[in-house]
Design an enzyme around this catalytic site. Structure first.
Site, PDB file in Angstrom:
ATOM      1  N   GLU A  26       0.630  -1.215  -0.129  1.00 43.45           N
ATOM      2  CA  GLU A  26      -0.046   0.034  -0.064  1.00 43.45           C
ATOM      3  C   GLU A  26       0.887   1.115   0.020  1.00 43.45           C
ATOM      4  O   GLU A  26       2.071   1.313   0.496  1.00 43.45           O
ATOM      5  CB  GLU A  26      -1.055  -0.121   1.261  1.00 43.45           C
ATOM      6  CG  GLU A  26      -2.013  -1.242   1.228  1.00 43.45           C
ATOM      7  CD  GLU A  26      -3.075  -1.319   2.340  1.00 43.45           C
ATOM      8  OE1 GLU A  26      -4.064  -1.670   2.148  1.00 43.45           O
ATOM      9  OE2 GLU A  26      -2.723  -0.877   3.567  1.00 43.45           O
ATOM     10  N   CYS A  61       3.353   8.698   1.436  1.00 47.46           N
ATOM     11  CA  CYS A  61       3.875   7.637   2.443  1.00 47.46           C
ATOM     12  C   CYS A  61       4.198   6.549   1.738  1.00 47.46           C
ATOM     13  O   CYS A  61       3.360   5.783   1.132  1.00 47.46           O
ATOM     14  CB  CYS A  61       2.993   7.620   3.519  1.00 47.46           C
ATOM     15  SG  CYS A  61       3.363   6.434   4.761  1.00 47.46           S
ATOM     16  N   CYS A  83       6.269  -6.649   7.138  1.00 46.48           N
ATOM     17  CA  CYS A  83       7.324  -6.277   7.671  1.00 46.48           C
ATOM     18  C   CYS A  83       7.468  -7.588   8.756  1.00 46.48           C
ATOM     19  O   CYS A  83       7.246  -8.037   9.140  1.00 46.48           O
ATOM     20  CB  CYS A  83       6.858  -4.959   8.474  1.00 46.48           C
ATOM     21  SG  CYS A  83       8.252  -4.216   9.680  1.00 46.48           S
ATOM     22  N   CYS A  89       6.095  -5.329  15.645  1.00 42.21           N
ATOM     23  CA  CYS A  89       5.637  -4.392  16.811  1.00 42.21           C
ATOM     24  C   CYS A  89       4.253  -4.439  17.339  1.00 42.21           C
ATOM     25  O   CYS A  89       3.456  -4.775  16.410  1.00 42.21           O
ATOM     26  CB  CYS A  89       5.971  -2.720  16.209  1.00 42.21           C
ATOM     27  SG  CYS A  89       7.693  -2.727  16.065  1.00 42.21           S
ATOM     28  N   CYS A  91       1.379  -2.576  15.745  1.00 49.79           N
ATOM     29  CA  CYS A  91       1.257  -2.189  14.096  1.00 49.79           C
ATOM     30  C   CYS A  91       0.623  -3.247  13.499  1.00 49.79           C
ATOM     31  O   CYS A  91       0.897  -4.481  13.538  1.00 49.79           O
ATOM     32  CB  CYS A  91       2.829  -1.957  13.755  1.00 49.79           C
ATOM     33  SG  CYS A  91       2.765  -1.578  11.987  1.00 49.79           S
ATOM     34  N   GLY A 102       6.815  -1.831   5.989  1.00 49.31           N
ATOM     35  CA  GLY A 102       8.281  -2.231   6.149  1.00 49.31           C
ATOM     36  C   GLY A 102       9.173  -1.256   7.043  1.00 49.31           C
ATOM     37  O   GLY A 102       8.788  -0.200   7.346  1.00 49.31           O
ATOM     38  N   GLU A 103      10.376  -2.000   7.097  1.00 51.62           N
ATOM     39  CA  GLU A 103      11.410  -1.351   7.802  1.00 51.62           C
ATOM     40  C   GLU A 103      12.401  -0.995   6.714  1.00 51.62           C
ATOM     41  O   GLU A 103      13.267  -1.979   6.246  1.00 51.62           O
ATOM     42  CB  GLU A 103      12.013  -2.453   8.907  1.00 51.62           C
ATOM     43  CG  GLU A 103      13.378  -2.032   9.409  1.00 51.62           C
ATOM     44  CD  GLU A 103      13.350  -0.559   9.926  1.00 51.62           C
ATOM     45  OE1 GLU A 103      12.551  -0.088  10.873  1.00 51.62           O
ATOM     46  OE2 GLU A 103      14.105   0.267   9.410  1.00 51.62           O
ATOM     47  N   SER A 124      11.916   6.596   8.246  1.00 52.71           N
ATOM     48  CA  SER A 124      11.725   6.294   9.606  1.00 52.71           C
ATOM     49  C   SER A 124      12.234   4.849   9.838  1.00 52.71           C
ATOM     50  O   SER A 124      11.705   3.877   9.263  1.00 52.71           O
ATOM     51  CB  SER A 124       9.925   6.282   9.869  1.00 52.71           C
ATOM     52  OG  SER A 124       9.757   5.876  11.266  1.00 52.71           O
ATOM     53  N   SER A 133      11.324   5.314  15.724  1.00 58.22           N
ATOM     54  CA  SER A 133       9.936   5.055  16.243  1.00 58.22           C
ATOM     55  C   SER A 133      10.575   4.423  17.834  1.00 58.22           C
ATOM     56  O   SER A 133      10.788   3.332  18.054  1.00 58.22           O
ATOM     57  CB  SER A 133       9.441   3.723  15.635  1.00 58.22           C
ATOM     58  OG  SER A 133       8.783   4.520  14.475  1.00 58.22           O
ATOM     59  N   LEU A 134      10.752   5.607  18.710  1.00 54.87           N
ATOM     60  CA  LEU A 134      11.235   5.346  19.923  1.00 54.87           C
ATOM     61  C   LEU A 134       9.952   4.755  20.822  1.00 54.87           C
ATOM     62  O   LEU A 134       9.966   3.406  21.239  1.00 54.87           O
ATOM     63  CB  LEU A 134      11.369   6.510  20.544  1.00 54.87           C
ATOM     64  CG  LEU A 134      12.194   6.419  22.103  1.00 54.87           C
ATOM     65  CD1 LEU A 134      13.548   5.515  21.875  1.00 54.87           C
ATOM     66  CD2 LEU A 134      12.587   7.527  22.678  1.00 54.87           C
ATOM     67  N   HIS A 135       8.825   4.990  21.251  1.00 51.50           N
ATOM     68  CA  HIS A 135       7.642   4.657  21.664  1.00 51.50           C
ATOM     69  C   HIS A 135       7.608   4.190  22.901  1.00 51.50           C
ATOM     70  O   HIS A 135       6.747   3.882  23.696  1.00 51.50           O
ATOM     71  CB  HIS A 135       7.136   3.332  20.741  1.00 51.50           C
ATOM     72  CG  HIS A 135       6.848   3.834  19.412  1.00 51.50           C
ATOM     73  ND1 HIS A 135       6.364   4.941  18.854  1.00 51.50           N
ATOM     74  CD2 HIS A 135       7.338   2.954  18.351  1.00 51.50           C
ATOM     75  CE1 HIS A 135       6.173   4.640  17.589  1.00 51.50           C
ATOM     76  NE2 HIS A 135       6.602   3.592  17.339  1.00 51.50           N
ATOM     77  N   ASN A 147      -3.611   4.208  16.497  1.00 49.17           N
ATOM     78  CA  ASN A 147      -4.678   3.869  15.363  1.00 49.17           C
ATOM     79  C   ASN A 147      -5.127   2.620  15.773  1.00 49.17           C
ATOM     80  O   ASN A 147      -4.273   1.513  15.431  1.00 49.17           O
ATOM     81  CB  ASN A 147      -4.457   4.095  13.976  1.00 49.17           C
ATOM     82  CG  ASN A 147      -4.039   5.764  13.862  1.00 49.17           C
ATOM     83  OD1 ASN A 147      -4.889   6.497  14.000  1.00 49.17           O
ATOM     84  ND2 ASN A 147      -2.763   6.121  13.282  1.00 49.17           N
ATOM     85  N   CYS A 162      -1.068   5.812  10.170  1.00 45.18           N
ATOM     86  CA  CYS A 162      -0.076   5.175  10.598  1.00 45.18           C
ATOM     87  C   CYS A 162      -0.399   3.693  11.105  1.00 45.18           C
ATOM     88  O   CYS A 162      -1.161   3.760  12.077  1.00 45.18           O
ATOM     89  CB  CYS A 162       0.401   5.769  11.988  1.00 45.18           C
ATOM     90  SG  CYS A 162       1.018   7.404  11.345  1.00 45.18           S
TER      91      CYS A 162
HETATM   92  N1  SAH Z   1       9.031   0.599   9.968  1.00 45.56           N
HETATM   93  C1  SAH Z   1       9.374   2.011  10.276  1.00 45.56           C
HETATM   94  C2  SAH Z   1       8.382   2.900   9.372  1.00 45.56           C
HETATM   95  C3  SAH Z   1       6.972   2.570   9.313  1.00 45.56           C
HETATM   96  S1  SAH Z   1       5.703   2.697  10.458  1.00 45.56           S
HETATM   97  C4  SAH Z   1       9.088   2.253  11.613  1.00 45.56           C
HETATM   98  O1  SAH Z   1       8.489   1.361  12.351  1.00 45.56           O
HETATM   99  O2  SAH Z   1       9.543   3.269  12.133  1.00 45.56           O
HETATM  100  C5  SAH Z   1       5.548   4.470  10.775  1.00 45.56           C
HETATM  101  C6  SAH Z   1       5.293   4.900  12.176  1.00 45.56           C
HETATM  102  O3  SAH Z   1       3.827   4.460  12.323  1.00 45.56           O
HETATM  103  C7  SAH Z   1       6.160   4.298  13.032  1.00 45.56           C
HETATM  104  O4  SAH Z   1       6.551   5.121  14.136  1.00 45.56           O
HETATM  105  C8  SAH Z   1       5.399   3.440  13.709  1.00 45.56           C
HETATM  106  O5  SAH Z   1       5.677   2.955  14.771  1.00 45.56           O
HETATM  107  C9  SAH Z   1       3.808   4.149  13.784  1.00 45.56           C
HETATM  108  N2  SAH Z   1       2.796   3.121  14.043  1.00 45.56           N
HETATM  109  C10 SAH Z   1       2.631   1.743  13.666  1.00 45.56           C
HETATM  110  N3  SAH Z   1       1.588   1.442  14.171  1.00 45.56           N
HETATM  111  C11 SAH Z   1       0.686   2.439  14.575  1.00 45.56           C
HETATM  112  C12 SAH Z   1      -0.460   2.532  15.172  1.00 45.56           C
HETATM  113  N4  SAH Z   1      -1.413   1.512  15.137  1.00 45.56           N
HETATM  114  N5  SAH Z   1      -0.948   3.763  15.448  1.00 45.56           N
HETATM  115  C13 SAH Z   1      -0.168   4.868  15.331  1.00 45.56           C
HETATM  116  N6  SAH Z   1       1.031   4.774  15.028  1.00 45.56           N
HETATM  117  C14 SAH Z   1       1.427   3.293  14.573  1.00 45.56           C
HETATM  118 FE1  SF4 Z   2       7.520  -2.957  10.862  1.00 52.66          FE
HETATM  119 FE2  SF4 Z   2       7.428  -0.247  11.553  1.00 52.66          FE
HETATM  120 FE3  SF4 Z   2       5.117  -1.972  11.911  1.00 52.66          FE
HETATM  121 FE4  SF4 Z   2       7.343  -2.024  13.537  1.00 52.66          FE
HETATM  122  S1  SF4 Z   2       6.063  -0.162  13.436  1.00 52.66           S
HETATM  123  S2  SF4 Z   2       6.089  -3.830  12.613  1.00 52.66           S
HETATM  124  S3  SF4 Z   2       9.011  -1.541  12.173  1.00 52.66           S
HETATM  125  S4  SF4 Z   2       6.018  -1.495   9.974  1.00 52.66           S
END
Ligand code: SAH
Ligand code: SF4
Length: 390
Positions: free
Chosen positions: A123, A136, A143, A147, A150, A198-199, A230, A252-254, A331, A374
């Site tokens: 996508e 985007c 991926c 995480c 995600c 993807g990463e 990212s 993506s620290l989180h 989300n 996201c």
């Molecule tokens: N894989 C890379 C880039 C894609 S994700 C990464 O993880 O950085 C882009 C951003 O969306 C990342 O910061 C990811 O952690 C965040 N993200 C993933 N799932 C999400 C969700 N359900 N709600 C909000 N942000 C989310």
């Molecule tokens: Fe992959 Fe980024 Fe989603 Fe983590 S947040 S599963 S690295 S796409």
């Protein structure tokens, strides 16, 4: 399951093996020119039988038609002899990923379901704003990193996208926005974020080669200042990303404790918070004018306390990072184990960071109604397959 899957070991949660599958040749045997550096186009033309001088000239012309005019057909290339056009078309292709479905959200966000020539779906999302338009872009199909919050991380099937498929997303967006020939003024597509599926740092070479064409002044001509990559924290690749690509970095620290980050970003068990922040401090090109963005998804009762906010500030200061924080309301998707923090909680968290002199805006969710926000990207086919299996 498709025969392809057998060729692709699905890497484990904590220590994924970067997926190294080279692009499959096209079924029709033609060579794809999108995504190839100029010299490679020249070499390919020579290999096909043109002499050196002609190959150099034709490569220059073809490159111009592809990236400045959006041509997909050699018959459009009026400065190439008519008789030679079919010869080229038999041997070479200039294509885009196939569009399976295009959707528009109530807020104007657009999402495309795309398909590779060998049948994998992924996508792409376009987010229009008053002063910019952000594309985007995906770097992989699915991926490998899982995480917990995600949706993409729950996808089973993964293959790296090749440079043609990464550059092809940008070209396709230009097609659909009517932005050929590409003039630097008045474009809708102004920014690119490598934040789709993807990463990107697990597909380093392809992402680098694709972004070089996107940034090439004679290519798609986007400034590196308008591109953000990212990463979830692939520490060993961060320095090379700065040196060889040089775009803005988002991380993506989180979470700010080992316990929580280990849970929600399992890659943390391999590259911990301290290692990650040290790599950020060393990121080439980061300074006060070009800050590193820390993405922080707001998960109710998981990572959203005042104490977490204060620890985040402490860490940024301890590593003297030129940083801003991007707070992302979680989300939701069906089956997710988390809830989004309340708006009041997010505001309080943001205020603590702002008061310490660090910018911490809350990202407005876009395109939620079409699952384009996201972390919601997961192809419809995968959704169906999963729910059928459940
Ligand atoms: N894989 C890379 C880039 C894609 S994700 C990464 O993880 O950085 C882009 C951003 O969306 C990342 O910061 C990811 O952690 C965040 N993200 C993933 N799932 C999400 C969700 N359900 N709600 C909000 N942000 C989310
Ligand atoms: Fe992959 Fe980024 Fe989603 Fe983590 S947040 S599963 S690295 S796409």
């Amino acid at each position: 399951m498709s025969a392809d899957t057998a060729l692709m070991p699905i890497p484990g949660t904590v220590d994924p093996v970067p997926v190294r599958r080279d692009a499959q040749p096209r079924a029709d045997g033609r060579v794809e020119l999108v995504g190839m550096p100029r010299e490679a186009i020249r070499d390919a033309l020579e290999k096909a039988g043109l002499d050196q001088r002609q190959a150099r000239l034709r490569a220059k012309q073809i490159w111009h038609w592809i990236y400045n005019r959006g041509a997909t057909d050699f018959a459009m290339m009026t400065d190439i002899a008519k008789a030679q056009q079919p010869w080229l078309a038999e041997r070479f292709a200039i294509t885009r990923p196939e569009v399976v479905e295009a959707q528009v959200s109530a807020d104007g966000t657009r999402k495309w379901l795309l398909r590779t020539h060998d049948g994998h779906d992924f996508e792409m999302v376009f987010i229009p704003d008053a002063d910019r338009g952000t594309l985007c872009v995906s770097s992989q199909v699915g991926c490998t990193l899982n995480c917990r919050f995600c949706h993409t991380g729950t996808m089973a099937l993964v293959r790296n996208l090749d440079p043609a498929e990464i550059v092809g997303q940008v070209m396709l967006a230009r097609d659909s926005l009517g932005e050929w020939p590409s003039a630097p003024e008045g474009r809708m597509l102004t920014n690119i974020v490598m934040m789709g599926m993807g990463e990107p740092l697990y597909n380093f070479d392809n992402v680098r080669d694709a972004l070089r064409i996107v940034m090439d002044g004679d290519g798609l001509g986007l400034s590196k200042r308008r591109i953000t990559l990212s990463t979830s924290g692939v520490v060993p690749m961060m320095e090379r990303a700065g040196e060889e690509i040089g775009v803005n970095l988002a991380v993506s620290l989180h979470a700010v404790t080992k316990e929580v980050r280990d849970e929600i970003v399992p890659l943390n068990r391999k590259y911990g918070i301290d290692q990650l922040l040290a790599a950020c401090a060393a990121y080439p090109g980061a300074n006060n004018a070009r800050r590193i963005t820390f993405e922080y998804v707001m998960l109710k009762d998981k990572n959203d306390s005042d104490e977490d906010a204060r620890e985040l500030v402490r860490l940024i200061k301890a590593y003297q990072l030129p940083a801003k924080v991007n707070l992302i309301p979680f989300n939701p998707w069906a089956g997710a184990a988390y809830e989004c923090s309340s708006p009041e909680r997010i505001r309080a968290f943001s205020n603590i960071i702002f008061e310490a002199g660090i910018s911490a805006p809350v990202r407005t969710p876009r395109g939620r109604d079409i699952d384009a926000a996201c972390g919601q990207l997961k192809t419809a086919a995968e959704r169906k397959r999963r729910s059928a299996a459940a």
